[in-house]
Design a protein around this motif. Structure first.
Motif, PDB file in Angstrom:
ATOM      1  N   LEU A  20      -2.746  14.926  -0.471  1.00  0.00           N
ATOM      2  CA  LEU A  20      -3.716  13.972  -0.967  1.00  0.00           C
ATOM      3  C   LEU A  20      -3.691  12.715  -0.106  1.00  0.00           C
ATOM      4  CD1 LEU A  20      -3.063  14.174  -4.825  1.00  0.00           C
ATOM      5  CD2 LEU A  20      -4.512  15.630  -3.405  1.00  0.00           C
ATOM      6  N   SER A  21      -4.853  12.126   0.079  1.00  0.00           N
ATOM      7  CA  SER A  21      -4.965  10.873   0.816  1.00  0.00           C
ATOM      8  C   SER A  21      -5.693   9.855  -0.042  1.00  0.00           C
ATOM      9  CB  SER A  21      -5.752  11.073   2.114  1.00  0.00           C
ATOM     10  OG  SER A  21      -5.119  11.998   2.954  1.00  0.00           O
ATOM     11  N   CYS A  22      -5.354   8.591   0.158  1.00  0.00           N
ATOM     12  CA  CYS A  22      -6.020   7.505  -0.555  1.00  0.00           C
ATOM     13  C   CYS A  22      -6.173   6.342   0.409  1.00  0.00           C
ATOM     14  CB  CYS A  22      -5.196   7.089  -1.761  1.00  0.00           C
ATOM     15  SG  CYS A  22      -5.780   5.580  -2.564  1.00  0.00           S
ATOM     16  N   ALA A  23      -7.416   5.968   0.659  1.00  0.00           N
ATOM     17  CA  ALA A  23      -7.703   4.898   1.611  1.00  0.00           C
ATOM     18  C   ALA A  23      -8.320   3.707   0.892  1.00  0.00           C
ATOM     19  CB  ALA A  23      -8.645   5.408   2.698  1.00  0.00           C
ATOM     20  N   ALA A  24      -7.797   2.532   1.189  1.00  0.00           N
ATOM     21  CA  ALA A  24      -8.349   1.285   0.668  1.00  0.00           C
ATOM     22  C   ALA A  24      -9.155   0.617   1.773  1.00  0.00           C
ATOM     23  CB  ALA A  24      -7.243   0.364   0.188  1.00  0.00           C
ATOM     24  N   SER A  25     -10.317   0.097   1.426  1.00  0.00           N
ATOM     25  CA  SER A  25     -11.166  -0.548   2.421  1.00  0.00           C
ATOM     26  C   SER A  25     -11.823  -1.774   1.817  1.00  0.00           C
ATOM     27  CB  SER A  25     -12.219   0.425   2.944  1.00  0.00           C
ATOM     28  OG  SER A  25     -13.065   0.850   1.893  1.00  0.00           O
ATOM     29  N   GLY A  26     -12.263  -2.667   2.703  1.00  0.00           N
ATOM     30  CA  GLY A  26     -12.911  -3.890   2.253  1.00  0.00           C
ATOM     31  C   GLY A  26     -12.165  -5.108   2.769  1.00  0.00           C
ATOM     32  N   SER A  27     -12.474  -6.240   2.178  1.00  0.00           N
ATOM     33  CA  SER A  27     -11.874  -7.509   2.619  1.00  0.00           C
ATOM     34  C   SER A  27     -10.507  -7.684   1.959  1.00  0.00           C
ATOM     35  CB  SER A  27     -12.803  -8.666   2.258  1.00  0.00           C
ATOM     36  OG  SER A  27     -14.055  -8.520   2.884  1.00  0.00           O
ATOM     37  N   ILE A  28      -9.524  -7.012   2.530  1.00  0.00           N
ATOM     38  CA  ILE A  28      -8.179  -6.986   1.969  1.00  0.00           C
ATOM     39  C   ILE A  28      -7.256  -7.840   2.828  1.00  0.00           C
ATOM     40  CG2 ILE A  28      -6.223  -5.492   1.376  1.00  0.00           C
ATOM     41  CD1 ILE A  28      -8.301  -3.182   1.169  1.00  0.00           C
ATOM     42  N   PHE A  29      -6.531  -8.753   2.189  1.00  0.00           N
ATOM     43  CA  PHE A  29      -5.567  -9.559   2.933  1.00  0.00           C
ATOM     44  C   PHE A  29      -4.294  -8.760   3.163  1.00  0.00           C
ATOM     45  CE2 PHE A  29      -3.469 -13.156   4.607  1.00  0.00           C
ATOM     46  CZ  PHE A  29      -2.174 -13.140   4.100  1.00  0.00           C
ATOM     47  N   SER A  30      -3.797  -8.119   2.106  1.00  0.00           N
ATOM     48  CA  SER A  30      -2.601  -7.289   2.246  1.00  0.00           C
ATOM     49  C   SER A  30      -2.558  -6.251   1.130  1.00  0.00           C
ATOM     50  CB  SER A  30      -1.321  -8.129   2.210  1.00  0.00           C
ATOM     51  OG  SER A  30      -1.155  -8.720   0.941  1.00  0.00           O
ATOM     52  N   ILE A  31      -1.824  -5.186   1.411  1.00  0.00           N
ATOM     53  CA  ILE A  31      -1.632  -4.129   0.410  1.00  0.00           C
ATOM     54  C   ILE A  31      -0.171  -4.125   0.009  1.00  0.00           C
ATOM     55  CG2 ILE A  31      -1.800  -1.675  -0.087  1.00  0.00           C
ATOM     56  CD1 ILE A  31      -4.039  -1.484   1.920  1.00  0.00           C
ATOM     57  N   ASN A  32       0.083  -4.214  -1.249  1.00  0.00           N
ATOM     58  CA  ASN A  32       1.453  -4.251  -1.751  1.00  0.00           C
ATOM     59  C   ASN A  32       1.870  -2.837  -2.129  1.00  0.00           C
ATOM     60  OD1 ASN A  32       1.289  -7.177  -1.435  1.00  0.00           O
ATOM     61  ND2 ASN A  32      -0.045  -7.077  -3.222  1.00  0.00           N
ATOM     62  N   ALA A  33       2.307  -2.635  -3.352  1.00  0.00           N
ATOM     63  CA  ALA A  33       2.718  -1.290  -3.762  1.00  0.00           C
ATOM     64  C   ALA A  33       1.505  -0.376  -3.900  1.00  0.00           C
ATOM     65  CB  ALA A  33       3.471  -1.338  -5.076  1.00  0.00           C
ATOM     66  N   MET A  34       1.730   0.902  -3.614  1.00  0.00           N
ATOM     67  CA  MET A  34       0.709   1.926  -3.816  1.00  0.00           C
ATOM     68  C   MET A  34       1.359   3.093  -4.543  1.00  0.00           C
ATOM     69  SD  MET A  34      -1.217   1.865  -0.113  1.00  0.00           S
ATOM     70  CE  MET A  34      -2.823   2.443  -0.699  1.00  0.00           C
ATOM     71  N   THR A  68       6.212  14.213  -1.488  1.00  0.00           N
ATOM     72  CA  THR A  68       6.615  13.115  -0.619  1.00  0.00           C
ATOM     73  C   THR A  68       5.469  12.127  -0.500  1.00  0.00           C
ATOM     74  OG1 THR A  68       8.046  14.579   0.681  1.00  0.00           O
ATOM     75  CG2 THR A  68       7.464  12.449   1.645  1.00  0.00           C
ATOM     76  N   ILE A  69       5.750  10.867  -0.818  1.00  0.00           N
ATOM     77  CA  ILE A  69       4.746   9.813  -0.667  1.00  0.00           C
ATOM     78  C   ILE A  69       5.032   9.050   0.627  1.00  0.00           C
ATOM     79  CG2 ILE A  69       6.051   8.115  -2.021  1.00  0.00           C
ATOM     80  CD1 ILE A  69       3.324   7.116  -3.109  1.00  0.00           C
ATOM     81  N   SER A  70       3.969   8.702   1.323  1.00  0.00           N
ATOM     82  CA  SER A  70       4.118   7.927   2.561  1.00  0.00           C
ATOM     83  C   SER A  70       2.881   7.047   2.712  1.00  0.00           C
ATOM     84  CB  SER A  70       4.272   8.850   3.769  1.00  0.00           C
ATOM     85  OG  SER A  70       3.127   9.680   3.925  1.00  0.00           O
ATOM     86  N   ARG A  71       2.961   6.102   3.621  1.00  0.00           N
ATOM     87  CA  ARG A  71       1.820   5.211   3.835  1.00  0.00           C
ATOM     88  C   ARG A  71       1.672   4.889   5.300  1.00  0.00           C
ATOM     89  NH1 ARG A  71       2.895   0.022   0.308  1.00  0.00           N
ATOM     90  NH2 ARG A  71       1.247  -0.936   1.567  1.00  0.00           N
ATOM     91  N   ASP A  72       0.427   4.647   5.686  1.00  0.00           N
ATOM     92  CA  ASP A  72       0.097   4.205   7.039  1.00  0.00           C
ATOM     93  C   ASP A  72      -0.565   2.841   6.875  1.00  0.00           C
ATOM     94  OD1 ASP A  72      -1.051   3.658   9.504  1.00  0.00           O
ATOM     95  OD2 ASP A  72      -1.497   5.756   9.926  1.00  0.00           O
ATOM     96  N   ASN A  73       0.193   1.795   7.115  1.00  0.00           N
ATOM     97  CA  ASN A  73      -0.330   0.447   6.868  1.00  0.00           C
ATOM     98  C   ASN A  73      -1.488   0.098   7.796  1.00  0.00           C
ATOM     99  OD1 ASN A  73       1.489  -0.075   4.770  1.00  0.00           O
ATOM    100  ND2 ASN A  73       3.070  -0.763   6.199  1.00  0.00           N
ATOM    101  N   ALA A  74      -1.494   0.648   8.992  1.00  0.00           N
ATOM    102  CA  ALA A  74      -2.579   0.364   9.931  1.00  0.00           C
ATOM    103  C   ALA A  74      -3.904   0.929   9.433  1.00  0.00           C
ATOM    104  CB  ALA A  74      -2.242   0.938  11.298  1.00  0.00           C
ATOM    105  N   LYS A  75      -3.820   1.993   8.642  1.00  0.00           N
ATOM    106  CA  LYS A  75      -5.025   2.641   8.122  1.00  0.00           C
ATOM    107  C   LYS A  75      -5.267   2.323   6.650  1.00  0.00           C
ATOM    108  CE  LYS A  75      -4.806   6.583  11.298  1.00  0.00           C
ATOM    109  NZ  LYS A  75      -4.738   8.069  11.410  1.00  0.00           N
ATOM    110  N   THR A  77      -3.759   3.362   4.128  1.00  0.00           N
ATOM    111  CA  THR A  77      -3.822   4.680   3.493  1.00  0.00           C
ATOM    112  C   THR A  77      -2.445   5.095   2.979  1.00  0.00           C
ATOM    113  OG1 THR A  77      -5.654   5.349   4.915  1.00  0.00           O
ATOM    114  CG2 THR A  77      -4.395   7.109   3.876  1.00  0.00           C
ATOM    115  N   VAL A  78      -2.455   5.740   1.816  1.00  0.00           N
ATOM    116  CA  VAL A  78      -1.246   6.324   1.256  1.00  0.00           C
ATOM    117  C   VAL A  78      -1.481   7.822   1.100  1.00  0.00           C
ATOM    118  CG1 VAL A  78      -1.934   5.916  -1.147  1.00  0.00           C
ATOM    119  CG2 VAL A  78       0.488   6.154  -0.570  1.00  0.00           C
ATOM    120  N   TYR A  79      -0.434   8.590   1.316  1.00  0.00           N
ATOM    121  CA  TYR A  79      -0.517  10.045   1.255  1.00  0.00           C
ATOM    122  C   TYR A  79       0.449  10.587   0.204  1.00  0.00           C
ATOM    123  CZ  TYR A  79      -2.500   9.189   5.886  1.00  0.00           C
ATOM    124  OH  TYR A  79      -3.242   8.709   6.932  1.00  0.00           O
ATOM    125  N   LEU A  80       0.110  11.745  -0.327  1.00  0.00           N
ATOM    126  CA  LEU A  80       1.028  12.469  -1.198  1.00  0.00           C
ATOM    127  C   LEU A  80       1.066  13.908  -0.714  1.00  0.00           C
ATOM    128  CD1 LEU A  80       2.875  12.182  -3.697  1.00  0.00           C
ATOM    129  CD2 LEU A  80       0.989  13.123  -5.053  1.00  0.00           C
TER     130      LEU A  80
END
Length: 123
Positions: A20-34, A68-75, A77-80
């Protein structure tokens, strides 16, 4: 405008895998927990896995060693990654993201939910 969008659900046989993938988009300053939550028919929503901004993770006991959960901060995006899936993993899976936005000179943190993606484990 901020969007949180999941993808990757589907039908899989017991013992199979899905990502599974989850992508956040828009005017985001930072992403904390996912995190990923799930809700099976007739049951409440439960936390499956979460990952902090620093990469610390925690899992529901029944999925430890399989998910396994992981994240790509550059994108943003969080994965499961889910392996050895079982029929009891069947549920709607939802992504949750704590996002800090900038507005009117201030920064505010909000919790956003995706629309959900269905995972069905069946032979």
């Amino acid at each position: 405008q901020v969007h949180v969008v999941e993808s990757g659900g589907g039908l899989v046989q017991p013992g199979g895998s899905l990502r599974l993938s989850c992508a956040a988009s828009g005017s985001i300053f930072s992403i904390n927990a996912m995190g990923w939550y799930r809700q099976a028919p007739g049951k409440g929503r439960e936390l499956v896995a979460a990952i902090s901004s620093g990469g610390s993770t925690n899992y529901l006991d029944s999925v430890k060693g399989r998910f396994t959960i992981s994240r790509d901060n550059a994108k943003n995006t969080v994965y499961l990654e889910m392996v050895n899936l079982k029929p009891e993993d069947t549920a709607d899976y939802y992504c949750n993201a704590d996002l800090t936005l900038e507005s009117g000179g201030g920064r505010y943190t909000y919790s956003y939910w995706g629309q959900g993606t269905q995972v069905t484990v069946s032979s």
